[in-house]
Design a protein around this motif. Structure first.
Motif, PDB file in Angstrom:
ATOM      1  N   ILE A 246       8.182  35.518 -15.730  1.00  0.00           N
ATOM      2  CA  ILE A 246       7.831  34.098 -15.812  1.00  0.00           C
ATOM      3  C   ILE A 246       7.814  33.498 -14.413  1.00  0.00           C
ATOM      4  O   ILE A 246       8.610  33.877 -13.539  1.00  0.00           O
ATOM      5  CB  ILE A 246       8.824  33.337 -16.725  1.00  0.00           C
ATOM      6  CG1 ILE A 246       8.477  31.844 -16.783  1.00  0.00           C
ATOM      7  CG2 ILE A 246      10.257  33.535 -16.278  1.00  0.00           C
ATOM      8  CD1 ILE A 246       9.334  31.043 -17.741  1.00  0.00           C
ATOM      9  N   GLY A 247       6.900  32.559 -14.197  1.00  0.00           N
ATOM     10  CA  GLY A 247       6.842  31.804 -12.950  1.00  0.00           C
ATOM     11  C   GLY A 247       6.480  30.365 -13.239  1.00  0.00           C
ATOM     12  O   GLY A 247       5.950  30.047 -14.318  1.00  0.00           O
ATOM     13  N   TYR A 248       6.735  29.474 -12.285  1.00  0.00           N
ATOM     14  CA  TYR A 248       6.491  28.049 -12.507  1.00  0.00           C
ATOM     15  C   TYR A 248       6.282  27.353 -11.163  1.00  0.00           C
ATOM     16  O   TYR A 248       6.676  27.851 -10.103  1.00  0.00           O
ATOM     17  CB  TYR A 248       7.651  27.395 -13.269  1.00  0.00           C
ATOM     18  CG  TYR A 248       8.994  27.989 -12.944  1.00  0.00           C
ATOM     19  CD1 TYR A 248       9.731  27.544 -11.847  1.00  0.00           C
ATOM     20  CD2 TYR A 248       9.512  29.023 -13.710  1.00  0.00           C
ATOM     21  CE1 TYR A 248      10.936  28.118 -11.534  1.00  0.00           C
ATOM     22  CE2 TYR A 248      10.726  29.606 -13.401  1.00  0.00           C
ATOM     23  CZ  TYR A 248      11.438  29.153 -12.309  1.00  0.00           C
ATOM     24  OH  TYR A 248      12.644  29.739 -11.991  1.00  0.00           O
ATOM     25  N   HIS A 249       5.638  26.186 -11.269  1.00  0.00           N
ATOM     26  CA  HIS A 249       5.325  25.412 -10.065  1.00  0.00           C
ATOM     27  C   HIS A 249       5.191  23.958 -10.486  1.00  0.00           C
ATOM     28  O   HIS A 249       4.657  23.661 -11.562  1.00  0.00           O
ATOM     29  CB  HIS A 249       4.012  25.921  -9.449  1.00  0.00           C
ATOM     30  CG  HIS A 249       3.534  25.120  -8.280  1.00  0.00           C
ATOM     31  ND1 HIS A 249       4.112  25.209  -7.021  1.00  0.00           N
ATOM     32  CD2 HIS A 249       2.532  24.211  -8.169  1.00  0.00           C
ATOM     33  CE1 HIS A 249       3.478  24.395  -6.201  1.00  0.00           C
ATOM     34  NE2 HIS A 249       2.519  23.777  -6.870  1.00  0.00           N
ATOM     35  N   GLU A 250       5.684  23.031  -9.659  1.00  0.00           N
ATOM     36  CA  GLU A 250       5.589  21.611  -9.965  1.00  0.00           C
ATOM     37  C   GLU A 250       4.980  20.839  -8.798  1.00  0.00           C
ATOM     38  O   GLU A 250       5.078  21.271  -7.645  1.00  0.00           O
ATOM     39  CB  GLU A 250       6.976  20.985 -10.252  1.00  0.00           C
ATOM     40  CG  GLU A 250       7.653  21.487 -11.507  1.00  0.00           C
ATOM     41  CD  GLU A 250       8.660  22.573 -11.196  1.00  0.00           C
ATOM     42  OE1 GLU A 250       9.508  22.836 -12.052  1.00  0.00           O
ATOM     43  OE2 GLU A 250       8.603  23.160 -10.099  1.00  0.00           O
ATOM     44  N   ARG A 251       4.372  19.687  -9.143  1.00  0.00           N
ATOM     45  CA  ARG A 251       3.957  18.716  -8.132  1.00  0.00           C
ATOM     46  C   ARG A 251       4.400  17.341  -8.614  1.00  0.00           C
ATOM     47  O   ARG A 251       4.111  16.942  -9.742  1.00  0.00           O
ATOM     48  CB  ARG A 251       2.443  18.733  -7.926  1.00  0.00           C
ATOM     49  CG  ARG A 251       2.005  17.807  -6.775  1.00  0.00           C
ATOM     50  CD  ARG A 251       0.543  17.977  -6.465  1.00  0.00           C
ATOM     51  NE  ARG A 251      -0.316  17.311  -7.435  1.00  0.00           N
ATOM     52  CZ  ARG A 251      -1.642  17.459  -7.472  1.00  0.00           C
ATOM     53  NH1 ARG A 251      -2.241  18.261  -6.603  1.00  0.00           N
ATOM     54  NH2 ARG A 251      -2.363  16.831  -8.380  1.00  0.00           N
ATOM     55  N   VAL A 252       5.127  16.640  -7.756  1.00  0.00           N
ATOM     56  CA  VAL A 252       5.656  15.325  -8.120  1.00  0.00           C
ATOM     57  C   VAL A 252       5.314  14.335  -7.012  1.00  0.00           C
ATOM     58  O   VAL A 252       5.044  14.717  -5.874  1.00  0.00           O
ATOM     59  CB  VAL A 252       7.188  15.361  -8.348  1.00  0.00           C
ATOM     60  CG1 VAL A 252       7.553  16.381  -9.414  1.00  0.00           C
ATOM     61  CG2 VAL A 252       7.929  15.649  -7.055  1.00  0.00           C
ATOM     62  N   THR A 253       5.362  13.031  -7.379  1.00  0.00           N
ATOM     63  CA  THR A 253       5.086  11.979  -6.398  1.00  0.00           C
ATOM     64  C   THR A 253       6.332  11.176  -6.049  1.00  0.00           C
ATOM     65  O   THR A 253       6.269  10.244  -5.258  1.00  0.00           O
ATOM     66  CB  THR A 253       4.003  11.017  -6.930  1.00  0.00           C
ATOM     67  OG1 THR A 253       4.348  10.583  -8.248  1.00  0.00           O
ATOM     68  CG2 THR A 253       2.650  11.706  -6.959  1.00  0.00           C
ATOM     69  N   SER A 254       7.471  11.537  -6.640  1.00  0.00           N
ATOM     70  CA  SER A 254       8.741  10.890  -6.299  1.00  0.00           C
ATOM     71  C   SER A 254       9.780  11.979  -6.088  1.00  0.00           C
ATOM     72  O   SER A 254      10.358  12.506  -7.040  1.00  0.00           O
ATOM     73  CB  SER A 254       9.187   9.933  -7.412  1.00  0.00           C
ATOM     74  OG  SER A 254      10.428   9.319  -7.082  1.00  0.00           O
ATOM     75  N   GLU A 255       9.985  12.364  -4.811  1.00  0.00           N
ATOM     76  CA  GLU A 255      10.859  13.483  -4.483  1.00  0.00           C
ATOM     77  C   GLU A 255      12.271  13.053  -4.086  1.00  0.00           C
ATOM     78  O   GLU A 255      13.155  13.896  -3.963  1.00  0.00           O
ATOM     79  CB  GLU A 255      10.257  14.304  -3.349  1.00  0.00           C
ATOM     80  CG  GLU A 255       8.984  15.036  -3.735  1.00  0.00           C
ATOM     81  CD  GLU A 255       8.501  15.933  -2.624  1.00  0.00           C
ATOM     82  OE1 GLU A 255       9.021  15.816  -1.491  1.00  0.00           O
ATOM     83  OE2 GLU A 255       7.603  16.754  -2.876  1.00  0.00           O
TER      84      GLU A 255
END
Length: 409
Positions: A246-255
């Motif tokens: 399994i693998g995963y990746h995120e993109r957020v605008t409030s870090e």
């Protein structure tokens, strides 16, 4: 006569020197043989200790799903045999890799297993089994030291090649040192909608299946991502010949202002939902965060099936920073391993998504438990291939003696 006496003295001197040299060489050879035998015994002990850990569930057998302190240490999943480990017992091992986290509102320190931004596993020290306790339960206290590490056999690296119109992701899949070619890959894109849910964020999911090429790579396009400020999480499962990764990746605008989930109680399956400012203070401005928590489990077709939280689709609420501002609470509805997905909203244009595994293998988190073998005189190691709730791991046990013996010159 004098010449004969001198000859005798020279002969005796040579004889004594030869005897001393022989005794010294024999003593060193004997020490080397003893040391070899000790190292061999250490290797045997390492294998025996690993078998003891992996082929027994411990006492009680369900200690990984409770708050109790076990009276017998074992990591085997009680519902299976052979080298199948419990994802919940592994969750309760106090991590020796990440820095502990202090949460002022509970007054507790948390064992920290975090894999990149937004992928948290924080367990209170009061709920974990530490290294000293494990050594006592295994009967090696004051005689041996050990370190147990588990790492997923299949690893997925995910990179964002293009941020929008369409979003383009490249995935590289590798096994133990080689690319995983022609493997089936099922994926889920979780696209966060900050405005469509009113005060609370929501998300929609997109699923698909593809295959890796001869180099273990694949590229995916998502036309629904139309802005580089869109928040999303991407989860991919790859499987070939019984091996699953399994693998995963995120993109957020409030870090800097985000949600942090913390395990509160294993027996009650309770999770706290904290504001990041209560854990890591980044400085003003401070903002209230609205969140929407959802729990999903992996179905047989490798899609994520949503399980209701507290008699509803999800658990919504708001948390703020500082004293007098309560944290959120949600309860995992099952002991089936899954992923707690929490979307959060700071404003109509700022937010993100974080994830927490319920059962360590749900997000293929690694394990590092025990002491540090660096600087030890001799370290024996043993390796096993194990399964943790369908996910393939390589387990390595390093063992050393606390006697500190060595060959003397």
């Amino acid at each position: 006569m004098a010449g004969s006496t001198i000859d005798h003295l020279v002969a005796v001197t040579i004889f004594l020197g030869a005897m001393l040299l022989f005794i010294s060489l024999f003593n060193q050879t004997l020490q080397t043989a003893i040391l070899y035998q000790r190292h061999r015994n250490l290797a045997t002990k390492c294998s025996d200790l690993m078998e003891n850990m992996f082929l027994t569930p411990g006492v009680p057998v369900d200690w990984g799903k409770s708050n109790c302190t076990p009276t017998g240490f074992g990591l085997q999943d009680p519902e299976f045999t052979q080298y199948r480990l419990s994802p919940f017992s592994l969750m309760r091992l106090q991590s020796s890799s990440g820095e502990p986290v202090y949460y002022e509102k509970t007054g507790l320190y948390y064992s920290n297993v975090t894999v990149g931004f937004g992928n948290f596993l924080l367990v209170p020290y009061t709920e974990t089994i530490n290294y000293s306790a494990a050594k006592k339960l295994l009967g090696v206290n004051n005689t041996y030291g050990f370190q147990l590490t588990l790492a997923p056999i299949i690893s997925l690296s995910i990179a964002e090649n293009q941020p929008k119109n369409p979003l383009q992701l490249s995935i590289n899949v590798t096994g133990t040192g080689f690319p995983l070619a022609n493997a089936a890959l099922t994926y889920c894109l979780i696209l966060v909608d900050l405005a469509g849910g009113g005060s609370y964020p929501k998300y929609k999911s997109t699923y698909g299946t593809t295959y890796t090429d001869d180099r273990g790579s694949v590229s995916l396009d998502f036309t629904e991502v139309t802005s580089e400020n869109d928040n999303y999480a991407f989860i991919a499962y790859v499987y070939l010949n019984g091996l699953i990764g399994i693998g995963y990746h995120e993109r957020v605008t409030s870090e800097k202002q985000y949600i942090i989930p913390l395990i509160d109680d294993f027996a009650e399956r309770r999770v706290l939902i904290a504001h990041s400012y209560d854990v890591h203070y980044f400085g003003p401005p401070e903002a209230e965060l609205a969140y929407n928590a959802t729990f999903v489990i992996l179905a047989e077709d490798f899609t994520l099936r949503e399980v209701p939280l507290e008699n509803s689709t999800g658990k919504v609420g708001k948390v703020n920073y500082g004293w007098g501002k309560p944290y959120g609470v949600t309860t995992i509805p099952t002991y089936n391993p899954g992923i707690l997905i929490i979307t959060y909203r700071k404003s109509a244009v700022e937010g993100g998504v974080v994830m927490m595994p319920w059962g360590l293998s749900s997000m293929a988190f690694p394990v590092t438990f025990g002491g540090n073998p660096i600087g030890q005189e001799w370290v024996a190691t043993d390796v096993r291939q194990v399964i943790v709730n369908k996910i393939a791991y390589q387990a390595k046990l390093a063992l050393w003696s606390l006697e500190g013996y060595q060959v003397m010159d």
